[in-house]
Design a protein around this motif. Structure first.
Motif, short mmCIF file in Angstrom:
data_model
loop_
_atom_site.label_atom_id
_atom_site.label_comp_id
_atom_site.label_asym_id
_atom_site.label_seq_id
_atom_site.Cartn_x
_atom_site.Cartn_y
_atom_site.Cartn_z
N UNK A 103 66.09 57.59 27.25
CA UNK A 103 65.16 57.03 26.29
C UNK A 103 64.69 55.62 26.60
N UNK A 104 65.24 54.99 27.65
CA UNK A 104 64.87 53.62 27.99
C UNK A 104 63.74 53.57 29.02
N UNK A 105 63.56 54.62 29.78
CA UNK A 105 62.58 54.60 30.86
C UNK A 105 61.16 54.72 30.32
N UNK A 106 60.21 53.92 30.82
CA UNK A 106 58.83 54.00 30.32
C UNK A 106 58.10 55.20 30.90
N UNK A 107 57.01 55.56 30.27
CA UNK A 107 56.19 56.67 30.76
C UNK A 107 55.39 56.23 31.99
N UNK A 108 54.92 57.20 32.75
CA UNK A 108 54.11 56.89 33.92
C UNK A 108 52.79 56.23 33.50
N UNK A 109 52.20 56.68 32.39
CA UNK A 109 50.95 56.08 31.92
C UNK A 109 51.15 54.60 31.58
N UNK A 110 52.26 54.30 30.92
CA UNK A 110 52.55 52.90 30.58
C UNK A 110 52.70 52.07 31.84
N UNK A 111 53.38 52.57 32.83
CA UNK A 111 53.56 51.82 34.08
C UNK A 111 52.22 51.59 34.78
N UNK A 112 51.37 52.59 34.79
CA UNK A 112 50.05 52.44 35.43
C UNK A 112 49.20 51.42 34.69
N UNK A 113 49.28 51.40 33.38
CA UNK A 113 48.54 50.41 32.60
C UNK A 113 49.02 48.99 32.89
N UNK A 114 50.33 48.81 33.02
CA UNK A 114 50.87 47.49 33.30
C UNK A 114 50.45 47.00 34.68
N UNK A 115 50.42 47.90 35.64
CA UNK A 115 50.00 47.52 36.99
C UNK A 115 48.53 47.11 36.99
N UNK A 116 47.70 47.85 36.27
CA UNK A 116 46.27 47.51 36.21
C UNK A 116 46.07 46.16 35.52
N UNK A 117 46.77 45.92 34.44
CA UNK A 117 46.64 44.64 33.74
C UNK A 117 47.16 43.48 34.60
N UNK A 118 48.25 43.72 35.32
CA UNK A 118 48.81 42.70 36.19
C UNK A 118 47.83 42.35 37.32
N UNK A 119 47.12 43.33 37.82
CA UNK A 119 46.13 43.08 38.85
C UNK A 119 45.00 42.18 38.34
N UNK A 120 44.60 42.38 37.09
CA UNK A 120 43.57 41.52 36.49
C UNK A 120 44.08 40.10 36.34
N UNK A 121 45.34 39.94 35.94
CA UNK A 121 45.92 38.61 35.80
C UNK A 121 45.95 37.89 37.15
N UNK A 122 46.31 38.59 38.18
CA UNK A 122 46.36 37.97 39.52
C UNK A 122 44.97 37.52 39.97
N UNK A 123 43.97 38.31 39.67
CA UNK A 123 42.60 37.92 40.02
C UNK A 123 42.18 36.67 39.27
N UNK A 124 42.60 36.57 38.00
CA UNK A 124 42.27 35.38 37.21
C UNK A 124 42.97 34.14 37.76
N UNK A 125 44.22 34.29 38.18
CA UNK A 125 44.94 33.16 38.76
C UNK A 125 44.25 32.68 40.03
N UNK A 126 43.86 33.61 40.89
CA UNK A 126 43.19 33.23 42.13
C UNK A 126 41.84 32.59 41.86
N UNK A 127 41.17 33.04 40.81
CA UNK A 127 39.84 32.52 40.49
C UNK A 127 39.91 31.08 40.01
N UNK A 128 40.98 30.74 39.28
CA UNK A 128 41.10 29.40 38.70
C UNK A 128 41.99 28.46 39.52
#
Length: 250
Positions: A103-128
């Motif tokens: 019951x502790x492991x996240x779903x695959x969809x949740x993991x994919x969403x976190x990776x996509x959001x993390x990629x956006x954050x990295x792009x913002x860091x590089x931009x600024x």
């Protein structure tokens, strides 16, 4: 004495062997393995005893020359084939993450969403990054315990990011997980450039393993630490391509 030969080569490739000359064995060895530092013959007195400890640099060098002259040019190892196992294997231990409790492991969809959001954050860091590097940093924000603001982490070069990540990973290895620690780890991962340096590769794997160990100690799956620990394991395994550390989807 030994015979020195040379490969004869023309435009069509190797055409045979060409005899050079008969030369003393010492000269042939010297040609194959030239001396790093030339040493002239040592002029020693007749009372020199090679078995006694050297008393001068000249005596030491002379002892080295004597020992070198006594060494054979070619040494053949005597190996008993019976002692070699027919089937030899190498055991490589790949230390992965601890499996998540039921019951502790996240779903695959949740993991994919976190990776996509993390990629956006990295792009913002590089931009600024260029903007914040051009601004003067208030000395007050360097105090211990200050949150990982973009104005701070975007100024770090890769050596600093790796050093801070190593410090926090070692600190985390002896203590419990806190939200403040999670924010700093997330920010540092966002600043970590790919491809990873070897030391950074080792650090993030260490971090993911530690997160899985702490997760085992959490009593309830509703604990606020569980999503944060799952997030760090997810980013290390799926964004930074350490797939052997990934959680199995629930």
């Amino acid at each position: 004495m030994c015979l020195v030969v040379r490969l004869r080569r023309d435009l069509n490739g190797l055409t045979g062997l060409e005899t050079m000359a008969w030369v003393p064995a010492e000269s042939a060895v010297e040609e194959l393995m030239p001396r790093l530092l030339p040493v002239d013959p040592c002029d020693l007195t007749e009372s020199f005893d090679p078995s006694a400890p050297p008393r001068t640099p000249q005596e030491y060098l002379r002892r080295v020359q004597i020992e070198a002259a006594q060494c054979p040019d070619v040494v053949v190892a005597q190996i008993d084939p019976k002692r070699l196992k027919r089937k030899q294997s190498v055991n490589v231990s790949l230390s992965g993450c601890q499996p998540a409790p039921e019951g502790y492991s996240p779903t695959l969809q949740w993991q994919q969403q976190q990776v996509a959001q993390f990629s956006v954050v990295r792009q913002s860091v590089n931009r600024h990054r260029g903007h914040w590097k051009s601004q003067q940093l208030d000395s007050n924000v360097t105090m211990i315990g200050f949150p990982p603001l973009l104005s701070i982490v975007s100024r770090m070069n890769q050596a600093t990011v790796t050093s801070v990540l190593e410090y926090l990973s070692n600190w985390f290895g002896e203590r419990d997980f806190t939200p403040e620690l999670g924010r700093w780890l997330y920010a540092l991962l966002a600043c970590l450039e790919k491809p990873l340096l070897p030391e950074a590769h080792s650090l993030i794997r260490q971090l993911a393993r530690r997160c899985s160990e702490v997760r085992l100690l959490v009593d309830s799956k509703d604990d606020e630490r569980v999503p944060a620990l799952n997030l760090l394991i997810c980013l290390v395994s799926r964004y930074f391509d350490q797939r052997d550390l990934a959680d199995e989807p629930s």
